[in-house]
Enzyme design. Structure first.
Site, PDB file in Angstrom:
ATOM      1  N   ASN A 212       0.855  -1.192   0.000  1.00  0.00           N
ATOM      2  CA  ASN A 212       0.000   0.000   0.000  1.00  0.00           C
ATOM      3  C   ASN A 212       0.891   1.242   0.000  1.00  0.00           C
ATOM      4  O   ASN A 212       2.116   1.136  -0.002  1.00  0.00           O
ATOM      5  CB  ASN A 212      -0.957  -0.019   1.194  1.00  0.00           C
ATOM      6  CG  ASN A 212      -0.203  -0.078   2.501  1.00  0.00           C
ATOM      7  OD1 ASN A 212       0.527   0.845   2.848  1.00  0.00           O
ATOM      8  ND2 ASN A 212      -0.348  -1.184   3.231  1.00  0.00           N
ATOM      9  N   ASP A 280      -4.589  -6.450   5.143  1.00  0.00           N
ATOM     10  CA  ASP A 280      -5.558  -7.349   5.781  1.00  0.00           C
ATOM     11  C   ASP A 280      -5.452  -8.757   5.203  1.00  0.00           C
ATOM     12  O   ASP A 280      -5.741  -9.732   5.871  1.00  0.00           O
ATOM     13  CB  ASP A 280      -6.983  -6.812   5.575  1.00  0.00           C
ATOM     14  CG  ASP A 280      -7.213  -5.558   6.402  1.00  0.00           C
ATOM     15  OD1 ASP A 280      -6.779  -5.544   7.570  1.00  0.00           O
ATOM     16  OD2 ASP A 280      -7.803  -4.583   5.883  1.00  0.00           O
ATOM     17  N   LYS A 290       8.830 -17.243 -10.559  1.00  0.00           N
ATOM     18  CA  LYS A 290       8.141 -16.080 -11.123  1.00  0.00           C
ATOM     19  C   LYS A 290       6.928 -16.550 -11.937  1.00  0.00           C
ATOM     20  O   LYS A 290       7.052 -17.475 -12.762  1.00  0.00           O
ATOM     21  CB  LYS A 290       9.120 -15.304 -12.018  1.00  0.00           C
ATOM     22  CG  LYS A 290       8.537 -14.029 -12.514  1.00  0.00           C
ATOM     23  CD  LYS A 290       9.530 -13.244 -13.345  1.00  0.00           C
ATOM     24  CE  LYS A 290       8.799 -12.118 -14.033  1.00  0.00           C
ATOM     25  NZ  LYS A 290       9.547 -11.562 -15.126  1.00  0.00           N
ATOM     26  N   ASP A 308      -4.382  -9.908  12.940  1.00  0.00           N
ATOM     27  CA  ASP A 308      -4.610  -8.497  13.277  1.00  0.00           C
ATOM     28  C   ASP A 308      -3.801  -8.155  14.532  1.00  0.00           C
ATOM     29  O   ASP A 308      -4.128  -8.604  15.634  1.00  0.00           O
ATOM     30  CB  ASP A 308      -6.102  -8.247  13.495  1.00  0.00           C
ATOM     31  CG  ASP A 308      -6.425  -6.769  13.557  1.00  0.00           C
ATOM     32  OD1 ASP A 308      -5.726  -6.030  14.288  1.00  0.00           O
ATOM     33  OD2 ASP A 308      -7.371  -6.348  12.868  1.00  0.00           O
ATOM     34  N   ILE A 309      -2.761  -7.356  14.346  1.00  0.00           N
ATOM     35  CA  ILE A 309      -1.828  -7.044  15.437  1.00  0.00           C
ATOM     36  C   ILE A 309      -2.519  -6.192  16.500  1.00  0.00           C
ATOM     37  O   ILE A 309      -2.458  -6.477  17.696  1.00  0.00           O
ATOM     38  CB  ILE A 309      -0.582  -6.322  14.873  1.00  0.00           C
ATOM     39  CG1 ILE A 309       0.092  -7.227  13.845  1.00  0.00           C
ATOM     40  CG2 ILE A 309       0.401  -5.941  15.969  1.00  0.00           C
ATOM     41  CD1 ILE A 309       0.749  -6.506  12.712  1.00  0.00           C
ATOM     42  N   LYS A 341     -14.526   0.717  14.396  1.00  0.00           N
ATOM     43  CA  LYS A 341     -13.279  -0.057  14.387  1.00  0.00           C
ATOM     44  C   LYS A 341     -12.686  -0.143  15.794  1.00  0.00           C
ATOM     45  O   LYS A 341     -12.172  -1.162  16.213  1.00  0.00           O
ATOM     46  CB  LYS A 341     -12.278   0.644  13.459  1.00  0.00           C
ATOM     47  CG  LYS A 341     -11.565  -0.294  12.519  1.00  0.00           C
ATOM     48  CD  LYS A 341     -10.728   0.479  11.527  1.00  0.00           C
ATOM     49  CE  LYS A 341     -11.195   0.231  10.118  1.00  0.00           C
ATOM     50  NZ  LYS A 341     -10.415   0.916   9.124  1.00  0.00           N
ATOM     51  N   LYS A 345     -12.019  -3.726  17.517  1.00  0.00           N
ATOM     52  CA  LYS A 345     -10.667  -4.218  17.809  1.00  0.00           C
ATOM     53  C   LYS A 345     -10.381  -4.189  19.302  1.00  0.00           C
ATOM     54  O   LYS A 345      -9.526  -4.914  19.781  1.00  0.00           O
ATOM     55  CB  LYS A 345      -9.632  -3.399  17.051  1.00  0.00           C
ATOM     56  CG  LYS A 345      -9.878  -3.432  15.524  1.00  0.00           C
ATOM     57  CD  LYS A 345      -8.612  -3.407  14.738  1.00  0.00           C
ATOM     58  CE  LYS A 345      -8.893  -3.383  13.242  1.00  0.00           C
ATOM     59  NZ  LYS A 345      -7.755  -3.735  12.436  1.00  0.00           N
TER      60      LYS A 345
HETATM   61  O1  PMT Z   1       2.862   5.989   6.642  1.00  0.00           O
HETATM   62  P1  PMT Z   1       2.370   7.364   6.233  1.00  0.00           P
HETATM   63  O2  PMT Z   1       2.531   7.635   4.758  1.00  0.00           O
HETATM   64  O3  PMT Z   1       2.934   8.455   7.083  1.00  0.00           O
HETATM   65  O4  PMT Z   1       0.767   7.381   6.464  1.00  0.00           O
HETATM   66  C1  PMT Z   1       0.253   7.250   7.734  1.00  0.00           C
HETATM   67  C2  PMT Z   1      -0.989   6.364   7.753  1.00  0.00           C
HETATM   68  C3  PMT Z   1      -2.098   7.027   6.955  1.00  0.00           C
HETATM   69  C4  PMT Z   1      -0.693   4.985   7.169  1.00  0.00           C
HETATM   70  C5  PMT Z   1      -1.413   6.211   9.268  1.00  0.00           C
HETATM   71  O5  PMT Z   1      -1.688   7.459   9.808  1.00  0.00           O
HETATM   72  C6  PMT Z   1      -2.596   5.271   9.418  1.00  0.00           C
HETATM   73  O6  PMT Z   1      -3.748   5.642   9.269  1.00  0.00           O
HETATM   74  N1  PMT Z   1      -2.314   3.978   9.740  1.00  0.00           N
HETATM   75  C7  PMT Z   1      -3.304   2.927   9.808  1.00  0.00           C
HETATM   76  C8  PMT Z   1      -3.594   2.441   8.430  1.00  0.00           C
HETATM   77  C9  PMT Z   1      -4.521   1.248   8.405  1.00  0.00           C
HETATM   78  O7  PMT Z   1      -4.114   0.192   8.046  1.00  0.00           O
HETATM   79  O8  PMT Z   1      -5.702   1.464   8.883  1.00  0.00           O
HETATM   80  P2  PMT Z   1      -6.836   0.292   9.010  1.00  0.00           P
HETATM   81  O9  PMT Z   1      -8.070   1.063   9.219  1.00  0.00           O
HETATM   82  O10 PMT Z   1      -6.764  -0.652   7.866  1.00  0.00           O
HETATM   83  O11 PMT Z   1      -6.410  -0.488  10.316  1.00  0.00           O
HETATM   84  C10 PMT Z   1      -6.855  -0.108  11.610  1.00  0.00           C
HETATM   85  C11 PMT Z   1      -5.801  -0.409  12.627  1.00  0.00           C
HETATM   86  O12 PMT Z   1      -5.575  -1.818  12.710  1.00  0.00           O
HETATM   87  C12 PMT Z   1      -4.457   0.225  12.399  1.00  0.00           C
HETATM   88  O13 PMT Z   1      -3.974   0.619  13.663  1.00  0.00           O
HETATM   89  C13 PMT Z   1      -3.601  -0.912  11.843  1.00  0.00           C
HETATM   90  O14 PMT Z   1      -2.232  -0.765  12.194  1.00  0.00           O
HETATM   91  C14 PMT Z   1      -4.207  -2.109  12.556  1.00  0.00           C
HETATM   92  N2  PMT Z   1      -4.117  -3.372  11.822  1.00  0.00           N
HETATM   93  C15 PMT Z   1      -4.801  -3.547  10.659  1.00  0.00           C
HETATM   94  C16 PMT Z   1      -4.754  -4.775  10.032  1.00  0.00           C
HETATM   95  C17 PMT Z   1      -3.983  -5.811  10.594  1.00  0.00           C
HETATM   96  N3  PMT Z   1      -3.909  -7.004  10.005  1.00  0.00           N
HETATM   97  N4  PMT Z   1      -3.301  -5.606  11.735  1.00  0.00           N
HETATM   98  C18 PMT Z   1      -3.356  -4.407  12.359  1.00  0.00           C
HETATM   99  O15 PMT Z   1      -2.723  -4.220  13.398  1.00  0.00           O
END
Ligand code: PMT
Length: 411
Positions: A212, A280, A290, A308-309, A341, A345
């Site tokens: 991403n 995700d 390849k 999911d951490i 969310k 979580k």
């Molecule tokens: O890195 P930059 O370019 O500076 O941009 C910053 C950012 C926009 C990436 C950052 O501010 C941000 O929003 N990070 C979270 C991005 C994200 O994955 O959001 P989410 O809504 O998909 O996930 C929600 C939360 O669950 C997040 O805290 C994520 O770290 C966590 N997560 C999600 C999926 C997963 N499998 N494990 C997780 O821990």
């Protein structure tokens, strides 16, 4: 925390890079760090004492046998008048003297007499740097507790290429600041904090991956801000091009599963800030070879769900951090989706940011507009640089978790 400006004793050795030490003085001044300069005889072939004195706003010291200085301030006192001694450029000669206890001029005498940490920014020709004698001296200085920044790799004034270029002034100033931050007693002193940052890369085959647009900038800024408040920070990061903040423990990973493992290894912590943009899903099969277009190529990618951490840490039965902060990247109904969310979580706070594409997109960009969602409601923060979002969040975290550490053993 003390508000007294920090002071460094800057020893400028004789090398072409001496001109950069003038910029270093200015860079440090911008960060409210004062410099007092000792210029070696060879250093004075490259820059003048007047230039050093004008930029530092202090006398530039050059001679051990200057009786006026000995009357006003002896070399012992001079060597201890600062919070940190910085040698930039640190020449092979200066390091050889310091490593072997030779004190025959003001600079080497100050290095022998100081009771403060010393940070060396080496600068020399690549062959000199690689010479076993120079390397022995560096190792000896390191084992005596000296700190180093650089040298960088690149083209040298002599036309050769390789390691030996003095680190840039900004890099040296970062190292100085990180040293002070690490040793400062702040509201987060004694607190261990996990920060996740950047994207994850999920492999499809040896040359392709799904990723991403996260740059890591926001997470890295948060790690630096928490460190500046005295926190003991572990930064678990996906692949990024951002220079890692000094003075934090850095763990590099590629995939979501590796990020999960590294985060669990970092426990127990007082606080976890999950800023990473974790995929995700990952391709359910990673091809060993390849994937060839001629053999049918890719028409669809079957996927498997990643761990999911944030959710795992938030829902720990044993050893849950006192404060768990998630980030929510949303493109519409930002606060509503982020609140859902947060509940799903189980984290304490959610920092919601709008990642709709555009000029000021939070993902990859320099600025961010966030909402902090807690049990008390949601707070809209104005748009600001990511470093300021990080400072504001770090001071809120410090308020929330200062006090005795309550971390129990992790599961
Ligand atoms: O890195 P930059 O370019 O500076 O941009 C910053 C950012 C926009 C990436 C950052 O501010 C941000 O929003 N990070 C979270 C991005 C994200 O994955 O959001 P989410 O809504 O998909 O996930 C929600 C939360 O669950 C997040 O805290 C994520 O770290 C966590 N997560 C999600 C999926 C997963 N499998 N494990 C997780 O821990």
């Amino acid at each position: 925390m003390t508000t007294e400006p920090k002071r460094i004793l800057l020893i400028v050795g004789g090398g072409v890079a001496a001109y950069k030490s003038l910029e270093l003085i200015r860079e440090l001044a911008r960060r409210d760090i004062r410099s007092r300069v000792v210029l070696t005889k060879a250093g004075a072939e490259f820059i003048t004492p007047l230039a050093a004195a004008s930029l530092s706003g202090d006398k530039c010291y050059t001679d051990l046998f200057d009786l006026t200085d000995e009357a006003e301030m002896g070399h012992i006192e001079l060597s201890r008048s600062a919070d940190l001694v910085v040698v930039a450029p640190a020449t092979a000669d200066l390091m050889a003297k310091a490593a072997n206890g030779i004190a025959n001029d003001l600079a080497s005498t100050a290095l022998m007499a100081t009771d403060k940490p010393v940070l060396y920014a080496p600068a020399m020709n690549v062959r000199m740097w690689e010479n076993p004698a120079a390397q022995r001296n560096v190792e000896r200085l390191k084992s005596d507790g000296a700190l180093f920044v650089g040298p960088d790799e690149g083209e040298m004034a002599c036309g050769e290429y390789g390691p030996g270029r003095m680190a840039e002034p900004v890099e040296i100033a970062d190292a100085v600041e990180a040293h002070f931050a690490k040793n400062a007693a702040g509201p987060l002193t004694g607190k261990r904090i996990l920060v996740t940052a950047g994207p994850t890369h999920e492999s499809l085959d040896p040359v392709r991956y799904i990723a991403n647009r996260s740059s890591g900038k926001q997470g890295y800024a948060i790690a630096a801000a928490l460190r500046n408040l005295g926190g003991d920070v572990v930064l678990v990061t996906g692949p990024t091009n951002v220079p890692p903040p000094k003075g934090v423990e850095l763990v590099r990973i590629e995939t979501a599963r590796e990020m999960m493992e590294a985060s669990q290894n970092a426990l127990p912590v007082d606080c976890a800030v999950c800023c990473a943009a974790v995929a995700d899903y990952r391709p359910s099969i990673e091809s060993e070879h390849k994937i060839k277009k001629e053999r049918g190529g890719l028409t669809s990618i079957p996927v498997a769900e990643n761990p999911d951490i944030l959710k795992t840490i938030s829902q720990l039965k044993n050893g849950r951090p006192r404060l768990v902060v998630g980030f929510a990247a949303e493109t519409d109904d930002v606060v509503t989706h982020a609140e859902v969310k947060r509940k799903r979580k189980g984290c304490d706070w959610m920092v919601a940011n709008d990642v709709s594409p555009g000029e000021h997109c939070a993902m990859g960009g320099e600025r961010n507009t966030v909402y902090l969602i807690t049990d008390e409601g949601d707070e809209a923060w104005p748009e600001m640089p990511k470093a300021e979002v990080a400072q504001k969040l770090a001071s809120r975290i410090a308020k929330a978790i200062s006090g005795p550490t309550l971390v129990k053993a992790a599961e």
